[in-house]
Write a protein that holds these residues in place. Structure first.
Motif, PDB file in Angstrom:
ATOM      1  N   TYR A 171       0.877  -1.167   0.000  1.00 47.51           N
ATOM      2  CA  TYR A 171       0.000   0.000   0.000  1.00 47.51           C
ATOM      3  C   TYR A 171       0.918   1.221   0.000  1.00 47.51           C
ATOM      4  CZ  TYR A 171      -3.982   2.992   1.231  1.00 47.51           C
ATOM      5  OH  TYR A 171      -4.971   3.953   1.219  1.00 47.51           O
ATOM      6  N   PRO A 172       0.562   2.284  -0.734  1.00 52.18           N
ATOM      7  CA  PRO A 172       1.487   3.423  -0.806  1.00 52.18           C
ATOM      8  C   PRO A 172       1.714   4.066   0.564  1.00 52.18           C
ATOM      9  CG  PRO A 172      -0.257   3.608  -2.465  1.00 52.18           C
ATOM     10  CD  PRO A 172      -0.652   2.504  -1.548  1.00 52.18           C
ATOM     11  N   ILE A 173       2.967   4.267   0.906  1.00 51.91           N
ATOM     12  CA  ILE A 173       3.313   5.057   2.096  1.00 51.91           C
ATOM     13  C   ILE A 173       4.761   5.525   1.979  1.00 51.91           C
ATOM     14  CG2 ILE A 173       3.932   3.029   3.507  1.00 51.91           C
ATOM     15  CD1 ILE A 173       2.765   4.714   5.931  1.00 51.91           C
ATOM     16  N   THR A 174       4.968   6.798   2.184  1.00 55.50           N
ATOM     17  CA  THR A 174       6.315   7.361   2.167  1.00 55.50           C
ATOM     18  C   THR A 174       6.964   7.086   3.533  1.00 55.50           C
ATOM     19  OG1 THR A 174       5.328   9.127   0.873  1.00 55.50           O
ATOM     20  CG2 THR A 174       7.593   9.485   1.629  1.00 55.50           C
ATOM     21  N   SER A 200       7.360   3.611  -0.332  1.00 58.27           N
ATOM     22  CA  SER A 200       6.617   3.352  -1.577  1.00 58.27           C
ATOM     23  C   SER A 200       7.471   2.770  -2.699  1.00 58.27           C
ATOM     24  CB  SER A 200       5.953   4.636  -2.083  1.00 58.27           C
ATOM     25  OG  SER A 200       4.955   5.048  -1.194  1.00 58.27           O
ATOM     26  N   LEU A 256       7.158  -0.830  -3.147  1.00 56.17           N
ATOM     27  CA  LEU A 256       5.927  -1.141  -3.889  1.00 56.17           C
ATOM     28  C   LEU A 256       6.144  -0.944  -5.393  1.00 56.17           C
ATOM     29  CD1 LEU A 256       2.591  -1.307  -3.441  1.00 56.17           C
ATOM     30  CD2 LEU A 256       2.750   1.126  -3.884  1.00 56.17           C
ATOM     31  N   HIS A 257       6.756   0.197  -5.751  1.00 58.60           N
ATOM     32  CA  HIS A 257       6.954   0.496  -7.176  1.00 58.60           C
ATOM     33  C   HIS A 257       7.859  -0.547  -7.845  1.00 58.60           C
ATOM     34  CE1 HIS A 257       6.423   4.985  -5.888  1.00 58.60           C
ATOM     35  NE2 HIS A 257       5.282   4.314  -5.861  1.00 58.60           N
ATOM     36  N   PHE A 303       1.879  -9.656  -7.669  1.00 56.92           N
ATOM     37  CA  PHE A 303       1.965  -8.323  -7.082  1.00 56.92           C
ATOM     38  C   PHE A 303       0.562  -7.746  -6.971  1.00 56.92           C
ATOM     39  CE2 PHE A 303       1.456  -3.840  -7.765  1.00 56.92           C
ATOM     40  CZ  PHE A 303       2.271  -3.284  -6.792  1.00 56.92           C
ATOM     41  N   GLN A 346      -1.323  -4.158  -5.322  1.00 56.71           N
ATOM     42  CA  GLN A 346      -1.452  -2.986  -4.445  1.00 56.71           C
ATOM     43  C   GLN A 346      -2.794  -3.150  -3.756  1.00 56.71           C
ATOM     44  OE1 GLN A 346      -0.982   1.149  -6.016  1.00 56.71           O
ATOM     45  NE2 GLN A 346      -2.817   1.551  -4.806  1.00 56.71           N
ATOM     46  N   GLU A 360      -6.009  -2.553  -0.952  1.00 56.68           N
ATOM     47  CA  GLU A 360      -6.874  -1.402  -0.684  1.00 56.68           C
ATOM     48  C   GLU A 360      -6.565  -0.749   0.662  1.00 56.68           C
ATOM     49  OE1 GLU A 360      -7.668  -4.519  -0.977  1.00 56.68           O
ATOM     50  OE2 GLU A 360      -9.371  -5.137   0.244  1.00 56.68           O
ATOM     51  N   SER A 361      -5.782  -1.408   1.489  1.00 54.67           N
ATOM     52  CA  SER A 361      -5.424  -0.821   2.777  1.00 54.67           C
ATOM     53  C   SER A 361      -4.234  -1.585   3.339  1.00 54.67           C
ATOM     54  CB  SER A 361      -6.597  -0.899   3.764  1.00 54.67           C
ATOM     55  OG  SER A 361      -6.878  -2.250   4.091  1.00 54.67           O
ATOM     56  N   GLU A 362      -3.621  -1.030   4.365  1.00 55.01           N
ATOM     57  CA  GLU A 362      -2.493  -1.714   5.009  1.00 55.01           C
ATOM     58  C   GLU A 362      -2.953  -3.039   5.617  1.00 55.01           C
ATOM     59  OE1 GLU A 362       0.607  -0.930   4.917  1.00 55.01           O
ATOM     60  OE2 GLU A 362       0.798   1.225   4.632  1.00 55.01           O
ATOM     61  N   GLU A 363      -4.144  -3.016   6.239  1.00 55.96           N
ATOM     62  CA  GLU A 363      -4.662  -4.250   6.844  1.00 55.96           C
ATOM     63  C   GLU A 363      -4.914  -5.296   5.762  1.00 55.96           C
ATOM     64  OE1 GLU A 363      -5.989  -1.216   7.370  1.00 55.96           O
ATOM     65  OE2 GLU A 363      -7.069  -1.124   9.269  1.00 55.96           O
ATOM     66  N   LEU A 420      -0.857  -0.346  11.656  1.00 60.21           N
ATOM     67  CA  LEU A 420      -2.083  -0.977  11.153  1.00 60.21           C
ATOM     68  C   LEU A 420      -1.887  -2.469  10.922  1.00 60.21           C
ATOM     69  CD1 LEU A 420      -3.197   1.769   8.642  1.00 60.21           C
ATOM     70  CD2 LEU A 420      -4.482   1.029  10.642  1.00 60.21           C
ATOM     71  N   LEU A 479       1.307  10.761  13.078  1.00 61.75           N
ATOM     72  CA  LEU A 479       1.676  10.952  11.673  1.00 61.75           C
ATOM     73  C   LEU A 479       3.145  11.302  11.540  1.00 61.75           C
ATOM     74  CD1 LEU A 479       0.486  10.929   8.845  1.00 61.75           C
ATOM     75  CD2 LEU A 479       0.150  13.384   9.042  1.00 61.75           C
ATOM     76  N   ILE A 516      -5.652  11.856   5.659  1.00 62.40           N
ATOM     77  CA  ILE A 516      -4.266  12.055   5.237  1.00 62.40           C
ATOM     78  C   ILE A 516      -4.218  11.919   3.722  1.00 62.40           C
ATOM     79  CG2 ILE A 516      -1.900  11.144   5.308  1.00 62.40           C
ATOM     80  CD1 ILE A 516      -2.731  12.438   7.944  1.00 62.40           C
ATOM     81  N   ALA A 572     -10.424   3.623  -0.054  1.00 59.76           N
ATOM     82  CA  ALA A 572      -9.524   2.477   0.105  1.00 59.76           C
ATOM     83  C   ALA A 572      -9.336   2.208   1.596  1.00 59.76           C
ATOM     84  CB  ALA A 572      -8.183   2.741  -0.579  1.00 59.76           C
ATOM     85  N   GLU A 573      -8.402   2.922   2.215  1.00 65.57           N
ATOM     86  CA  GLU A 573      -8.089   2.659   3.621  1.00 65.57           C
ATOM     87  C   GLU A 573      -9.328   2.759   4.516  1.00 65.57           C
ATOM     88  OE1 GLU A 573      -4.717   1.875   4.766  1.00 65.57           O
ATOM     89  OE2 GLU A 573      -5.942   1.232   6.448  1.00 65.57           O
ATOM     90  N   TYR A 598      -3.181   8.561  -5.937  1.00 69.13           N
ATOM     91  CA  TYR A 598      -2.532   8.927  -4.675  1.00 69.13           C
ATOM     92  C   TYR A 598      -1.497   9.999  -5.010  1.00 69.13           C
ATOM     93  CZ  TYR A 598      -4.337   4.751  -2.242  1.00 69.13           C
ATOM     94  OH  TYR A 598      -5.135   3.797  -1.673  1.00 69.13           O
ATOM     95  N   THR A 655       1.745  10.423  -2.133  1.00 67.22           N
ATOM     96  CA  THR A 655       2.773   9.376  -2.254  1.00 67.22           C
ATOM     97  C   THR A 655       3.264   9.268  -3.699  1.00 67.22           C
ATOM     98  OG1 THR A 655       1.063   7.691  -2.436  1.00 67.22           O
ATOM     99  CG2 THR A 655       2.032   8.017  -0.253  1.00 67.22           C
ATOM    100  N   GLN A 678       0.272   6.591  -7.322  1.00 66.16           N
ATOM    101  CA  GLN A 678      -0.207   5.214  -7.498  1.00 66.16           C
ATOM    102  C   GLN A 678      -1.712   5.236  -7.805  1.00 66.16           C
ATOM    103  OE1 GLN A 678       1.214   6.299  -4.604  1.00 66.16           O
ATOM    104  NE2 GLN A 678       3.275   5.461  -4.727  1.00 66.16           N
ATOM    105  N   TYR A 679      -2.232   4.152  -8.365  1.00 62.06           N
ATOM    106  CA  TYR A 679      -3.658   4.111  -8.717  1.00 62.06           C
ATOM    107  C   TYR A 679      -4.510   4.011  -7.454  1.00 62.06           C
ATOM    108  CZ  TYR A 679      -4.668  -0.860  -7.863  1.00 62.06           C
ATOM    109  OH  TYR A 679      -4.898  -2.075  -7.279  1.00 62.06           O
ATOM    110  N   LYS A 700       2.773   4.607 -10.702  1.00 60.20           N
ATOM    111  CA  LYS A 700       4.079   4.080 -10.280  1.00 60.20           C
ATOM    112  C   LYS A 700       4.005   2.630  -9.815  1.00 60.20           C
ATOM    113  CE  LYS A 700       6.604   8.250  -9.228  1.00 60.20           C
ATOM    114  NZ  LYS A 700       6.992   9.173  -8.165  1.00 60.20           N
ATOM    115  N   SER A 701       2.842   2.187  -9.367  1.00 60.82           N
ATOM    116  CA  SER A 701       2.725   0.789  -8.957  1.00 60.82           C
ATOM    117  C   SER A 701       1.968  -0.037  -9.987  1.00 60.82           C
ATOM    118  CB  SER A 701       2.014   0.699  -7.593  1.00 60.82           C
ATOM    119  OG  SER A 701       0.714   1.225  -7.708  1.00 60.82           O
ATOM    120  N   GLU A 729      -7.787  -3.305 -12.805  1.00 60.47           N
ATOM    121  CA  GLU A 729      -9.031  -3.202 -12.054  1.00 60.47           C
ATOM    122  C   GLU A 729      -9.963  -2.141 -12.632  1.00 60.47           C
ATOM    123  OE1 GLU A 729      -8.331  -2.678  -7.810  1.00 60.47           O
ATOM    124  OE2 GLU A 729      -6.503  -3.860  -7.970  1.00 60.47           O
TER     125      GLU A 729
END
Lengths: 347, 284
Positions: A27-30, A33, A36-37, A50, A52, A54-57, A84, A111, B50, B99-100, B125, B128, B131-132, B143-144, B151
């Motif tokens: 999941y995207p996070i700086t 990321s 992921l890329h 692979f 991506q 919908e959430s970290e969980e 998470l 954060l 966020i 999403a989240e 996004y 970050t 990304q889609y 990028k991802s 999808e």
């Protein structure tokens, strides 16, 4: 052997691919990321999975599912995302399912910001989720180790059927260094002795963390603790630099250890016998050698970008009530002057 | 009240040309207007999640809560239930609340809690760096998703009407007058109001040209008609590159509000000790 300039977040993916990792969920996070890329670029080309999520969980639970089917799964995130993921990680640990998770630490709490810190130490090394469990935690300090430890993490995760965390930070993830590619790729086979692979051979296997009978759950916990002891006996790793005659020993892992190493050289050039002790596994914490050094009368300084989280482990290992702390917060890196000042105070 | 009084000294870090500026300007104007019309600005609370959208609360000198990724709505629900007299306006992104935090969006609509949610729907996004998201079209190369995502996007308006939202509208960041109208009506609506804003991200998904050619404004005469609203909502699915894209208010009905279901709690007006004792005695 191929040597190439790459960033740490790319090196993790190279290591994982060589380790036979066949599933990535992110999941995207700086500042994580790029993992992921890079996974999105290379996993599909090599017929590996692979997604991506919908959430970290969702990402960690996809990992839970694929790993329970015996696959070699990588997940990656950073502070807020790691928090998470703790639910999934405690279930992986409780069900004894191997999985590798990369934490590119950023500054917190909450954060925070996207600068580097080492303040997820306790979350990674002490469990992090609910229940009495431990993750295997490896702490690289170079791009080369980002790759090598990815391979090592898969090896250990599968050897002990346990989650393994690579605890890096925003600097290690983003800095670019030469990487020697691994010699040989691992070609894994699904271990049918425990995996649940949806076929006759694995039909009898049960992966679970629910034991409604109190005594049964106690036996399960005791078995886990025995495993953690065994990991502690067999797998601790550390690196020493000029500690043999040292009066002052800096203890530092990850990016802080590189700054501490420079401080050791400066201190020595001024005649202060200083050394560096770098834990490579931070769970299990390599305590035996530290205990020996304490017996010899060494003074210790924990150099970490957190509020003495590692210092607690140094205290336990050495039995020394006083272990000095040099720390920075907020995304700031350690300054050599800070370390030098503390060394001068001690000598 | 002059809208400029609602500005802050926080440095604006949105990219030049970002669609968030339109949302910011429209909201600022509407809040200033509403303050004049009897919705005091001191009783307004802004909540963000966020993402790039979330910075909006730093730029508006209004009570605000910069919350957690995906958790805009639960935080807002807590604020609203704590003090139902507050006017709570949520800003969220497509990554944040589709999403989240998708579960929270569905439940906010299902409960019909009196909140306004403005969706900064840039379909990528941004914070970050590209990304889609759940509303990116199939084939989107981010990028991802170097080969394009496989999808299909979610149609958030369809999801909202199915979940029980009582006010559904869509605006576009290139059209501030309509945004102002929609925001004003959404804020005044009693119940859960959802405004999707096609907010263009100039850095990672610049859709200005596409949207400029295809958007048109509708004026529905039968706002309470579920079937008609659904038809309008389904006339563009966030994926096809041909159909016209309707903007405007699509649906509005009245329904009981979740935040009005709780009896008033007045800790100072009753003998609390006696009340607790009475309840516990009857329990035993």
């Amino acid at each position: 052997m191929a040597t190439q300039l790459v960033a740490g977040n790319m090196a993790v993916i190279i290591g994982a691919l060589y380790a036979g990792c066949d599933c990535f969920f992110g999941y995207p996070i700086t500042p994580a990321s790029e993992i992921l890329h890079e996974a999105s670029r290379y996993f599909p080309k090599l017929s590996r999975k692979f997604v991506q999520a919908e959430s970290e969980e969702a990402a960690i639970n996809m990992a839970y599912g694929a790993a329970s089917a015996g696959h070699r799964v990588l997940a990656a995130s950073s502070g807020p995302g790691m928090s998470l993921k703790q639910e999934g990680i405690t279930y992986l640990a409780g069900s004894e399912i191997p999985c590798v998770i990369v934490d590119i630490q950023r500054a917190g709490p909450g954060l925070g910001n996207i600068g580097p810190e080492q303040s997820d130490y306790n979350q990674a090394c002490k469990g992090g989720g609910h229940g009495s469990y431990k993750n295997i935690v490896l702490a690289p300090n170079s791009v080369q180790e980002m790759c090598d430890f990815a391979m090592e993490a898969f090896k250990l995760a599968f050897k002990y059927r346990n989650p393994a965390i690579i605890l890096a930070d925003g600097v290690l993830g983003h800095m670019v260094e030469p990487l020697r590619f691994p010699q040989k790729a691992v070609v894994p086979e699904i271990d049918i002795s425990w995996a649940v692979n949806g076929n006759a051979a694995t039909k009898g296997n049960v992966l679970t963390s629910i034991f409604l009978n109190f005594d049964e759950l106690e036996r399960h916990n005791l078995k886990l603790q025995e495993k953690y002891l065994k990991i502690g006996d067999n797998e601790t790793a550390f690196e020493e630099y000029k500690v043999d005659d040292a009066d002052v020993v800096l203890v530092a892992y990850g990016i802080s250890s590189r700054i501490a190493k420079t401080a050791v050289d400066i201190a020595r050039s001024r005649g202060i016998k200083t050394g560096l002790y770098r834990p490579i596994t931070i769970y299990p914490f390599p305590d035996k050698r530290l205990s020996e050094l304490a017996g010899r009368g060494c003074r210790f300084i924990s150099v970490e970008m957190s509020n003495g989280q590692m210092r607690d482990d140094i205290r336990l290992a050495t039995g020394c009530a006083i272990v000095e702390l040099v720390c920075r917060y907020g995304g700031n890196l350690m300054q050599i002057d800070q370390i030098m000042q503390k060394i001068r105070e001690l000598t | 009240m002059n809208p400029n009084e609602l500005g802050t000294y926080a440095k604006n870090t949105w990219c030049p040309g970002c669609g968030n500026f339109s949302i910011f300007n429209a909201v600022r104007a509407v809040l200033a207007e509403l303050n004049y019309d009897g919705t005091p600005i001191d009783n307004v609370v802004l909540v963000s999640g966020i993402g790039c959208h979330a910075k909006i609360v730093d730029y508006l000198n209004v009570n605000s809560f910069y919350s957690i990724h995906g958790r805009t709505l639960p935080v807002a629900m807590g604020i609203k239930l704590g003090n139902p007299d507050l006017n709570v306006i949520c800003f969220s992104g497509d990554g944040d609340c589709l999403a989240e935090g998708l579960d929270h969006l569905i439940f906010a609509a299902k409960r019909n809690i009196d909140l306004t949610l403005i969706l900064h729907n840039n379909r990528v996004y941004g914070l970050t760096t590209g990304q889609y998201t759940p509303t990116s079209p199939k084939g989107f190369k981010g990028k991802s998703t170097p080969l394009g995502t496989e999808e299909f996007p979610i149609n958030p308006l369809e999801l909202m009407i199915a979940s029980g939202a009582t006010f559904i509208a869509r605006g576009y960041s290139h059209g501030i007058d309509l945004l102002k109208r929609l925001f004003r009506e959404a804020i005044l609506h009693k119940g859960f109001s959802f405004v999707d804003v096609l907010q263009v991200c100039v850095s990672y998904f610049n859709m200005y040209e596409v949207y400029n050619k295809r958007v048109y404004e509708v004026k529905s005469s039968d706002l309470g008609n579920f079937e008609e609203a659904l038809k309008l909502i389904r006339s563009w699915n966030y994926n096809d590159s041909e159909s016209p894209i309707p903007l405007g208010k699509f649906y509005e009905i009245e329904a009981p509000q979740f935040d009005r279901l709780f009896p008033g709690y007045e800790p100072h007006s009753v003998d609390t000790d006696a009340m607790i004792k009475d309840v516990l005695d009857n329990l035993i």
